[in-house]
Design a protein around this motif. Sequence first.
Motif, PDB file in Angstrom:
ATOM      1  N   GLU A  63       9.500  24.255 -39.423  1.00 60.29           N
ATOM      2  CA  GLU A  63       8.831  24.294 -38.560  1.00 60.29           C
ATOM      3  C   GLU A  63       8.383  24.464 -37.362  1.00 60.29           C
ATOM      4  O   GLU A  63       7.423  23.556 -36.852  1.00 60.29           O
ATOM      5  CB  GLU A  63       7.100  23.143 -39.137  1.00 60.29           C
ATOM      6  CG  GLU A  63       7.504  23.615 -41.174  1.00 60.29           C
ATOM      7  CD  GLU A  63       6.330  25.557 -40.981  1.00 60.29           C
ATOM      8  OE1 GLU A  63       6.438  26.016 -40.348  1.00 60.29           O
ATOM      9  OE2 GLU A  63       7.088  26.209 -42.284  1.00 60.29           O
ATOM     10  N   ASP A  64       9.385  24.557 -36.631  1.00 54.87           N
ATOM     11  CA  ASP A  64       9.539  24.515 -34.948  1.00 54.87           C
ATOM     12  C   ASP A  64       8.624  25.294 -34.206  1.00 54.87           C
ATOM     13  O   ASP A  64       8.520  26.412 -35.308  1.00 54.87           O
ATOM     14  CB  ASP A  64      11.111  24.955 -34.958  1.00 54.87           C
ATOM     15  CG  ASP A  64      10.711  24.790 -33.537  1.00 54.87           C
ATOM     16  OD1 ASP A  64      10.595  24.330 -32.453  1.00 54.87           O
ATOM     17  OD2 ASP A  64      12.253  24.813 -32.819  1.00 54.87           O
ATOM     18  N   PRO A  65       7.338  25.037 -33.918  1.00 55.51           N
ATOM     19  CA  PRO A  65       6.064  25.297 -33.030  1.00 55.51           C
ATOM     20  C   PRO A  65       7.004  26.214 -32.006  1.00 55.51           C
ATOM     21  O   PRO A  65       5.920  27.232 -31.940  1.00 55.51           O
ATOM     22  CB  PRO A  65       5.149  24.053 -32.915  1.00 55.51           C
ATOM     23  CG  PRO A  65       6.264  23.402 -33.008  1.00 55.51           C
ATOM     24  CD  PRO A  65       7.647  23.513 -33.533  1.00 55.51           C
ATOM     25  N   LEU A  66       7.809  26.160 -31.475  1.00 53.01           N
ATOM     26  CA  LEU A  66       8.576  27.519 -30.443  1.00 53.01           C
ATOM     27  C   LEU A  66       9.597  27.849 -30.905  1.00 53.01           C
ATOM     28  O   LEU A  66      10.649  28.590 -30.796  1.00 53.01           O
ATOM     29  CB  LEU A  66       9.282  26.605 -29.915  1.00 53.01           C
ATOM     30  CG  LEU A  66       8.987  24.926 -28.960  1.00 53.01           C
ATOM     31  CD1 LEU A  66       9.034  24.264 -27.678  1.00 53.01           C
ATOM     32  CD2 LEU A  66       7.032  26.064 -27.965  1.00 53.01           C
ATOM     33  N   GLY A  67       9.425  28.346 -32.490  1.00 50.09           N
ATOM     34  CA  GLY A  67      10.728  29.511 -32.931  1.00 50.09           C
ATOM     35  C   GLY A  67      10.166  30.968 -33.894  1.00 50.09           C
ATOM     36  O   GLY A  67      10.715  31.428 -33.723  1.00 50.09           O
ATOM     37  N   PHE A 123      11.323  37.846 -31.504  1.00 49.97           N
ATOM     38  CA  PHE A 123      12.476  38.021 -30.726  1.00 49.97           C
ATOM     39  C   PHE A 123      12.236  38.380 -29.506  1.00 49.97           C
ATOM     40  O   PHE A 123      12.622  38.250 -28.717  1.00 49.97           O
ATOM     41  CB  PHE A 123      13.362  38.974 -31.133  1.00 49.97           C
ATOM     42  CG  PHE A 123      15.029  38.642 -30.683  1.00 49.97           C
ATOM     43  CD1 PHE A 123      15.676  37.915 -30.776  1.00 49.97           C
ATOM     44  CD2 PHE A 123      15.583  40.012 -29.509  1.00 49.97           C
ATOM     45  CE1 PHE A 123      17.360  38.007 -29.873  1.00 49.97           C
ATOM     46  CE2 PHE A 123      16.204  40.026 -29.144  1.00 49.97           C
ATOM     47  CZ  PHE A 123      17.152  39.349 -29.379  1.00 49.97           C
ATOM     48  N   ARG A 124      11.690  39.304 -29.729  1.00 47.87           N
ATOM     49  CA  ARG A 124      11.389  39.534 -27.810  1.00 47.87           C
ATOM     50  C   ARG A 124      10.671  38.500 -26.691  1.00 47.87           C
ATOM     51  O   ARG A 124      11.010  38.812 -26.011  1.00 47.87           O
ATOM     52  CB  ARG A 124      10.393  41.642 -27.925  1.00 47.87           C
ATOM     53  CG  ARG A 124      10.329  41.775 -26.322  1.00 47.87           C
ATOM     54  CD  ARG A 124      10.010  43.599 -26.208  1.00 47.87           C
ATOM     55  NE  ARG A 124       8.890  42.965 -27.639  1.00 47.87           N
ATOM     56  CZ  ARG A 124       8.233  44.486 -27.895  1.00 47.87           C
ATOM     57  NH1 ARG A 124       8.392  45.561 -26.599  1.00 47.87           N
ATOM     58  NH2 ARG A 124       7.141  44.206 -28.340  1.00 47.87           N
ATOM     59  N   GLN A 129      11.734  33.900 -23.263  1.00 49.28           N
ATOM     60  CA  GLN A 129      11.633  32.520 -23.124  1.00 49.28           C
ATOM     61  C   GLN A 129      13.287  32.103 -22.688  1.00 49.28           C
ATOM     62  O   GLN A 129      13.014  30.804 -22.501  1.00 49.28           O
ATOM     63  CB  GLN A 129      10.752  31.861 -24.196  1.00 49.28           C
ATOM     64  CG  GLN A 129       9.187  32.152 -24.380  1.00 49.28           C
ATOM     65  CD  GLN A 129       8.679  32.009 -25.370  1.00 49.28           C
ATOM     66  OE1 GLN A 129       9.277  30.786 -26.053  1.00 49.28           O
ATOM     67  NE2 GLN A 129       6.949  32.489 -25.912  1.00 49.28           N
ATOM     68  N   GLY A 130      14.217  32.933 -22.867  1.00 48.90           N
ATOM     69  CA  GLY A 130      15.438  32.483 -22.539  1.00 48.90           C
ATOM     70  C   GLY A 130      16.122  31.960 -23.589  1.00 48.90           C
ATOM     71  O   GLY A 130      16.864  30.882 -23.291  1.00 48.90           O
ATOM     72  N   LYS A 131      15.333  31.620 -24.912  1.00 45.03           N
ATOM     73  CA  LYS A 131      15.925  30.910 -26.078  1.00 45.03           C
ATOM     74  C   LYS A 131      16.954  32.293 -26.549  1.00 45.03           C
ATOM     75  O   LYS A 131      17.435  31.610 -28.417  1.00 45.03           O
ATOM     76  CB  LYS A 131      14.532  30.780 -27.122  1.00 45.03           C
ATOM     77  CG  LYS A 131      14.041  29.997 -26.419  1.00 45.03           C
ATOM     78  CD  LYS A 131      12.396  29.489 -27.155  1.00 45.03           C
ATOM     79  CE  LYS A 131      11.373  28.460 -26.483  1.00 45.03           C
ATOM     80  NZ  LYS A 131      10.304  28.129 -27.123  1.00 45.03           N
ATOM     81  N   THR A 132      17.367  33.222 -26.004  1.00 42.35           N
ATOM     82  CA  THR A 132      18.039  34.136 -27.550  1.00 42.35           C
ATOM     83  C   THR A 132      19.682  34.184 -27.566  1.00 42.35           C
ATOM     84  O   THR A 132      19.511  34.633 -27.983  1.00 42.35           O
ATOM     85  CB  THR A 132      17.610  35.504 -27.323  1.00 42.35           C
ATOM     86  OG1 THR A 132      18.066  35.825 -26.063  1.00 42.35           O
ATOM     87  CG2 THR A 132      16.614  35.761 -28.186  1.00 42.35           C
TER      88      THR A 132
END
Length: 292
Positions: A63-67, A123-124, A129-132
Amino acid sequence: MSTETNKTTTLKAVKTGRAAPTKTPPNTHHGTDYQLKITLWSLLIVKLNNSNGKYSNCSITAEDPLGGKFDDTVLQFPLLDGSNQAVYIQAKHKHDTKYRITSGDLLAASDKAFSIKMYFESFRELHSQGKTNGAWFVVCTNAGVSPDATKVLENVVNSSTDDITAIFNRVKDAKNYRFHKEKLRNIEPFKSFFANLTIDNDVLDQFFGKFLLISNMKGTEINNDVIKLWRHMDVPGSSLFTQQMGLIEQAIALDHLSNVAWTMTKFSKTKSETDIEDICQTIAWTWTLPIG
């Protein structure tokens, strides 16, 4: 149930002279149970990769709040060159075991389980946020895929076990798919769907390159692989993990790990490589305690 539905049900009862039959909707516990299975399975995948030295400093977050919309289970695998690999997993369980994902499901509004639009929008946001970079975005489901949906999907064949997405090949009968970009843009109704969207095509191409749909990933087969993983788990200093486990010991161990997965999910916890080693050591130490 809406007021209008209540009125309709009452009217039917008056006309027929008897109460209209009602369907009991399935509870949602099956979805939570499926999510917990995947989190537990992922814990052991991290442990396996740690034991064989494939990665270091691995971690798993439930349950990652940043996912974004891929928040159920997030795996992080830092590489020796300083880069990072990640797998963002969303679990979608269908109560109907015969359910097949259709093109309508894929083209549905952004609040539906298999909506391409919903996952792309998430995803966008993560991309901004530079996470992909170095990340995969995966929807795991027990549902199958209908013929009309397979027209725009292609099977993923992992040429090497070094590919992090090869972990999904462990689960028997699971099917790994990704979207076929050219078919999406040329086959109706997908062609019209994307033509009507105002989107960044470069980001969309990246999304299609990083998105996976793992279908037919059934809970029973996840459980079977969990048992295989656990039976061959190695914990330094404990011979118990190098032998075939008895059913009682196996049940105790998996119950303990299930509690860990549940706590992680309820409180959005992250477990590091060290945390996972400590959990396994605790279980092994418990078994060595004298009884009575």
